[in-house]
Design a protein around this motif. Structure first.
Motif, PDB file in Angstrom:
ATOM      1  N   HIS A 258       0.869  -1.167   0.074  1.00 24.35           N
ATOM      2  CA  HIS A 258      -0.020  -0.044   0.105  1.00 24.35           C
ATOM      3  C   HIS A 258       0.893   1.358  -0.027  1.00 24.35           C
ATOM      4  O   HIS A 258       0.723   2.217  -0.728  1.00 24.35           O
ATOM      5  CB  HIS A 258      -1.118  -0.090   1.247  1.00 24.35           C
TER       6      HIS A 258
ATOM      7  N   ILE B   5      -1.323  -0.432 -10.787  1.00 25.54           N
ATOM      8  CA  ILE B   5      -2.808  -0.582 -10.872  1.00 25.54           C
ATOM      9  C   ILE B   5      -3.200  -0.002  -9.556  1.00 25.54           C
ATOM     10  O   ILE B   5      -4.292   0.501  -9.724  1.00 25.54           O
ATOM     11  CB  ILE B   5      -2.804  -2.134 -11.001  1.00 25.54           C
ATOM     12  N   TYR B   6      -2.630  -0.385  -8.416  1.00 24.58           N
ATOM     13  CA  TYR B   6      -3.193  -0.072  -7.111  1.00 24.58           C
ATOM     14  C   TYR B   6      -3.126   1.456  -6.976  1.00 24.58           C
ATOM     15  O   TYR B   6      -4.068   2.286  -6.586  1.00 24.58           O
ATOM     16  CB  TYR B   6      -2.284  -0.633  -6.118  1.00 24.58           C
TER      17      TYR B   6
ATOM     18  N   ILE C 163      -3.315   3.453  -9.640  1.00 29.18           N
ATOM     19  CA  ILE C 163      -4.503   4.259 -10.505  1.00 29.18           C
ATOM     20  C   ILE C 163      -5.815   4.170  -9.927  1.00 29.18           C
ATOM     21  O   ILE C 163      -6.615   4.945  -9.777  1.00 29.18           O
ATOM     22  CB  ILE C 163      -4.318   3.467 -12.102  1.00 29.18           C
ATOM     23  N   VAL C 164      -5.888   2.781  -9.668  1.00 29.43           N
ATOM     24  CA  VAL C 164      -7.443   2.348  -8.967  1.00 29.43           C
ATOM     25  C   VAL C 164      -7.853   2.994  -7.763  1.00 29.43           C
ATOM     26  O   VAL C 164      -8.989   3.678  -7.548  1.00 29.43           O
ATOM     27  CB  VAL C 164      -7.606   0.949  -8.802  1.00 29.43           C
ATOM     28  N   SER C 165      -6.923   3.067  -6.519  1.00 26.71           N
ATOM     29  CA  SER C 165      -7.242   3.450  -5.467  1.00 26.71           C
ATOM     30  C   SER C 165      -7.623   5.128  -5.420  1.00 26.71           C
ATOM     31  O   SER C 165      -8.210   5.415  -4.473  1.00 26.71           O
ATOM     32  CB  SER C 165      -6.089   3.173  -4.356  1.00 26.71           C
ATOM     33  N   VAL C 166      -6.839   5.906  -6.144  1.00 24.70           N
ATOM     34  CA  VAL C 166      -6.856   7.082  -5.987  1.00 24.70           C
ATOM     35  C   VAL C 166      -7.781   7.787  -7.162  1.00 24.70           C
ATOM     36  O   VAL C 166      -7.135   7.858  -8.557  1.00 24.70           O
ATOM     37  CB  VAL C 166      -5.847   8.024  -5.809  1.00 24.70           C
ATOM     38  N   THR C 167      -9.085   7.959  -7.115  1.00 22.04           N
ATOM     39  CA  THR C 167      -9.820   8.532  -8.334  1.00 22.04           C
ATOM     40  C   THR C 167      -9.495   9.947  -8.484  1.00 22.04           C
ATOM     41  O   THR C 167      -9.264  10.165  -9.697  1.00 22.04           O
ATOM     42  CB  THR C 167     -11.380   8.457  -7.952  1.00 22.04           C
TER      43      THR C 167
ATOM     44  N   TYR D 112      -8.929  11.216   2.420  1.00 25.62           N
ATOM     45  CA  TYR D 112      -8.204   9.812   2.883  1.00 25.62           C
ATOM     46  C   TYR D 112      -7.214  10.243   3.812  1.00 25.62           C
ATOM     47  O   TYR D 112      -7.048   9.751   4.953  1.00 25.62           O
ATOM     48  CB  TYR D 112      -8.067   9.038   1.976  1.00 25.62           C
TER      49      TYR D 112
END
Lengths: 368, 82
Positions: free
Chosen positions: A95, A315-316, A318-322, A330
């Motif tokens: 993370h 990928i994490y 890109i996906v986790s933070v819109t 957050y």
């Protein structure tokens, strides 16, 4: 596993220093949001508490000087509970890799490569990180030693050049917002002291364990002095309003440098300090993520994992933070608690249980 | 379509780079973990390029910590006299 890797305690100190200032240095003035002009006092108190965390990690590491936290959590908590905690630590390191990758991508996308898609920045930056992890800890630590004097020099240049602009009215009245200090202290804990738990993954690779403890404290101390100075300077030069509302306040602070109308616009030195330090920080997190997964699954080497985990990190990120606003929400509400779980809660439990087990062992020795 | 082709080419390149040395050393377990992670990454990348909605891990973390966070900030702010 991997016991032949050795780094010196000085290299360890340099890595701790980069880890401490990386990430935080460019955002740190935004802490002035709650305690206004008294934030620097709160941050110094927070740094003192942060050094107590370092003492905790030193204590825990000294019980098992030849093992990483993944290996001894299994030894302390038993196989399945230990594996669960280890896996949670893996998710934490993973993370954090994506989290700092995101910070870097945002900065470069806002200030340097404004037209480039952010994924391209991630991929280029991650290739260097994968390279750093694949060549191993030893060359990587030596590289950090080469950058260390340069970064210190740039930090000193920055601090000396900005000091003519200081206006002492900006931090007066002192101790006006003393009731807001707990919030500041709470936020200062995770930037960056709680993240230092990652170095429990590097402890077994450092020669001369006694000096390692000292260099751990020393590296954190140097980093925290610079961070406190930057909060103070930002408050003194930019004032509270701009320090708390600018996203990259330290970068804007460096834009203010003006020595006799000749030396101007040298904000890129802050970008350089931050990029180098953040590179080392992200690589340490990524190294820890790879090593922890390899140790959980009892693999012979962590290197095969670097490319797949690199893809997953991107990928994490890109996906986790819109968008950056949701990221800020957050950050303000959840991040510190997340870091507290892994930086304080688990190490403390591991320390207490290992101490109890040790005393039990000692007692049973006396009986027989 | 081009994105998917690119992703598959990159995956194949990584596999060609990594698999032969692992195969030669007979590290079957490492090869298994590598393949699973790589396939997982490729699948997710293709899903992103097709704009499929992927669950957001930060929302899970937020879900876990939210009650604690609210309680803590209530405490900190009450101490601060708000």
């Amino acid at each position: 596993m991997f016991k032949h890797i050795k780094i010196s305690y000085h290299q360890f100190m340099v890595l701790v220093f980069f880890f401490t200032i990386g990430g935080a240095i460019i955002f740190i003035p935004s802490l002035t949001d709650s305690a206004k002009q008294d934030t620097w006092i709160g941050y110094i108190i927070g740094s003192g508490i942060g050094l107590l965390f370092v003492l905790l990690y030193n204590k825990l590491g000294s019980y098992f000087p030849n093992m990483t936290i993944i290996e001894y959590s299994e030894k302390i908590l038993g196989k399945w509970l230990g594996k669960t905690v280890s896996f949670l630590y893996f998710t934490y390191f993973f993370h954090c890799t994506a989290y700092f990758l995101r910070q870097l991508g945002d900065f470069i996308n806002i200030y340097i490569l404004t037209q480039t898609p952010i994924v391209a920045i991630y991929i280029i930056f991650f290739l260097i990180i994968i390279m750093g992890v694949r060549i191993g800890l030893e060359p990587f630590a030596r590289a950090s030693e080469i950058f260390y004097p340069l970064i210190l020099l740039l930090l000193f240049i920055f601090i000396i050049f900005i000091s003519p602009q200081i206006q002492f009215t900006n931090i007066q009245p002192i101790l006006e917002n003393i009731n807001k200090l707990p919030v500041t202290i709470y936020y200062s804990l995770d930037s960056p002291y709680l993240q230092l738990v990652t170095f429990l993954m590097l402890f077994p690779f450092v020669i001369q364990f006694k000096k390692t403890k000292k260099s751990f404290i020393l590296g954190t101390l140097i980093g925290s002095i610079f961070l406190s100075l930057i909060i103070l300077l930002s408050t003194l030069v930019l004032g509270v309003y701009h320090s708390s509302n600018l996203h990259y306040a330290t970068y804007i602070l460096a834009q203010k440098i003006n020595i006799g109308n000749i030396i101007q616009r040298i904000e890129v030195i802050i970008a350089l300090i931050w990029l180098v330090a953040l590179y080392f920080k992200t690589t340490i997190f990524f190294y820890a993520a790879n090593l922890s997964l390899a140790q959980i699954l009892n693999l012979k080497d962590y290197r095969p994992l670097t490319f797949p985990l690199g893809i997953l990190s991107i990928i994490y990120a890109i996906v986790s933070v819109t968008n950056i606003a949701s990221f800020k929400v957050y950050e303000a509400n959840i991040t510190t608690l997340h870091h507290l779980t892994f930086g304080l809660f688990f190490p403390l439990i591991l320390l207490i249980i290992s101490k109890l087990k040790k005393t039990n062992k000692d007692l049973s020795k006396i009986k027989h | 379509m081009w994105a998917i082709t690119g992703i598959i080419v990159v995956t194949a390149a990584i596999a060609m780079f990594e698999v032969p040395s692992l195969w030669k050393k007979k590290w079957i377990k490492e090869l298994g973990v590598f393949s699973i992670l790589l396939l997982f990454g490729t699948g997710l990348s293709i899903a992103i390029s097709l704009r499929v909605n992927i669950p957001n891990p930060l929302e899970w973390i937020t879900f876990v910590y939210k009650p604690l966070s609210e309680a803590l900030f209530g405490l900190l702010n009450s101490w601060g006299g708000e």
